[in-house]
Design an enzyme around this catalytic site. Structure first.
Site, PDB file in Angstrom:
ATOM      1  N   ILE A  20       0.831  -1.205   0.000  1.00 43.78           N
ATOM      2  CA  ILE A  20       0.000   0.000   0.000  1.00 43.78           C
ATOM      3  C   ILE A  20       0.869   1.260   0.000  1.00 43.78           C
ATOM      4  CG2 ILE A  20      -1.716   1.292   1.326  1.00 43.78           C
ATOM      5  CD1 ILE A  20      -2.772  -1.417   2.393  1.00 43.78           C
ATOM      6  N   ASP A  66      14.802   1.274  10.190  1.00 44.99           N
ATOM      7  CA  ASP A  66      13.934   0.321  10.880  1.00 44.99           C
ATOM      8  C   ASP A  66      13.088   1.155  11.840  1.00 44.99           C
ATOM      9  OD1 ASP A  66      12.767  -1.473  12.636  1.00 44.99           O
ATOM     10  OD2 ASP A  66      14.525  -2.778  12.730  1.00 44.99           O
ATOM     11  N   SER A 143      -6.302  -1.079  11.195  1.00 45.82           N
ATOM     12  CA  SER A 143      -6.687  -2.299  10.475  1.00 45.82           C
ATOM     13  C   SER A 143      -8.104  -2.685  10.848  1.00 45.82           C
ATOM     14  CB  SER A 143      -5.744  -3.449  10.824  1.00 45.82           C
ATOM     15  OG  SER A 143      -6.254  -4.658  10.278  1.00 45.82           O
ATOM     16  N   TYR A 156      -1.629  -8.757  16.651  1.00 47.54           N
ATOM     17  CA  TYR A 156      -1.711  -7.763  15.573  1.00 47.54           C
ATOM     18  C   TYR A 156      -2.899  -6.824  15.816  1.00 47.54           C
ATOM     19  CZ  TYR A 156      -2.450  -5.823  10.865  1.00 47.54           C
ATOM     20  OH  TYR A 156      -2.664  -4.979   9.801  1.00 47.54           O
ATOM     21  N   LYS A 160      -2.699  -2.817  16.523  1.00 50.29           N
ATOM     22  CA  LYS A 160      -3.376  -1.866  15.626  1.00 50.29           C
ATOM     23  C   LYS A 160      -4.465  -1.078  16.369  1.00 50.29           C
ATOM     24  CE  LYS A 160      -1.415  -1.997  11.608  1.00 50.29           C
ATOM     25  NZ  LYS A 160      -0.913  -0.751  10.994  1.00 50.29           N
ATOM     26  N   TYR A 201      -7.860 -18.066   6.361  1.00 49.23           N
ATOM     27  CA  TYR A 201      -8.133 -16.636   6.506  1.00 49.23           C
ATOM     28  C   TYR A 201      -8.326 -15.970   5.147  1.00 49.23           C
ATOM     29  CZ  TYR A 201      -6.706 -17.400  11.304  1.00 49.23           C
ATOM     30  OH  TYR A 201      -6.626 -17.868  12.586  1.00 49.23           O
TER      31      TYR A 201
END
Ligand SMILES: NC(=O)c1ccc[n+]([C@@H]2O[C@H](COP(=O)([O-])OP(=O)(O)OC[C@H]3O[C@@H](n4cnc5c(N)ncnc54)[C@H](OP(=O)(O)O)[C@@H]3O)[C@@H](O)[C@H]2O)c1
Length: 248
Positions: A20, A66, A143, A156, A160, A201
């Site tokens: 993205i 990073d 997300s 995750y 998020k 998934y």
């Protein structure tokens, strides 16, 4: 000649070497912004984005860091200072997916997921807050999995979820300086991390939207472009779902 909406602006896009972030960098460049195409591992991808922008008459540079290292993020911003001498738009797009069954927790993976998805945007925004001025923009990436968590991706989703709190807090921190802060919430999107989603998934995400498809990175970039534009001057502290009404 008509003025471009982001003419004269400098935009940092983290994770611009692929997925993205790549589409966001290209879109903001088409809208007139000079682009800082940030990468970590995808140096070649970021350099290709820069070449494409320059070949179309734009201005861009690629810099590596990073985002889990506050020191490297500090160096990234010093590179921006010396190359562009200004910064107007920051898109916190870099992110990391991963997961596994709760009973199989891998502490190192969990730390990494929180570091990339939560600390990374924090380090970037903190440096940005020292530089952005009136009309500045911070666009964070959440997300759909934070709003609709699924089994196996709890870390995750939790990492998020923190983004929404950041957005609302930073919008209040920075509003007095005329800076907006918002979240874009993609659903499953290609090209991007959806492409590496394993079954079952994959099928779940392909059918999570009533449109019965996943989103495209171009569709996400269009939402970012709006939030980055002067048109969005009164949108701040908002979380915008760009997921085709998906519920996973
Ligand atoms: N695509 C989807 O289905 C989807 C759905 C919901 C939300 N999102 C969110 O959208 C954003 C973009 O995701 P994507 O789909 O484009 O993912 P992607 O294709 O997997 O790309 C991830 C990006 O994050 C960067 N990154 C990862 N770890 C990093 C680190 N330690 N330091 C600096 N950069 C790092 C990568 O840079 P390098 O390659 O240079 O290392 C890469 O550009 C993420 O925040 C993601 O959580 C995506």
């Amino acid at each position: 000649m008509l003025a471009l909406p982001l003419g004269g602006k400098v935009a940092l896009v983290t994770g611009a070497g692929r997925g993205i972030g790549r589409e966001v960098a290209l879109r903001l460049a088409r809208d007139g912004a000079k682009i800082v195409a940030h990468y970590s591992a995808s140096k070649q991808g970021a350099e290709e984005v820069v070449e494409e922008i320059i070949s179309h008459g734009g201005d861009a540079r690629a810099f590596g860091a990073d985002v889990t290292s506050a020191r490297q993020v500090g160096s990234l911003f010093q590179d921006i200072d010396s190359s562009f001498g200004a910064l107007d738009i920051v898109v916190n797009c870099a992110g990391l997916s991963g997961g596994g069954a709760l009973q199989d927790l891998d502490p190192e993976q969990a730390m990494r997921l929180f570091a990339v998805n939560t600390l990374g945007p924090l380090y970037v925004a903190s440096e940005a807050a020292k530089r952005l001025g009136e009309g500045g923009r911070i666009i964070n990436f959440g997300s759909t999995l934070a709003d609709f968590p699924v089994a196996g991706a709890g870390v995750y989703s939790a990492a998020k979820s923190a983004i929404k709190s950041f957005t609302e807090s930073w919008a209040k921190d920075l509003g007095s300086k005329g800076i907006t802060v918002n979240t874009v919430i993609p659903g499953a999107t290609s090209p991007g991390m959806f492409d590496r989603t394993p079954e079952p998934y994959r099928e779940l995400f392909e059918n999570a939207s009533p449109f019965k498809r996943v989103g495209t990175a171009t569709e996400i970039a269009a939402v970012v472009a709006f939030l980055a534009s002067p048109e969005a001057s009164w949108v701040s502290g908002a979380h915008i779902r760009a997921n085709g009404a998906a519920s996973a």
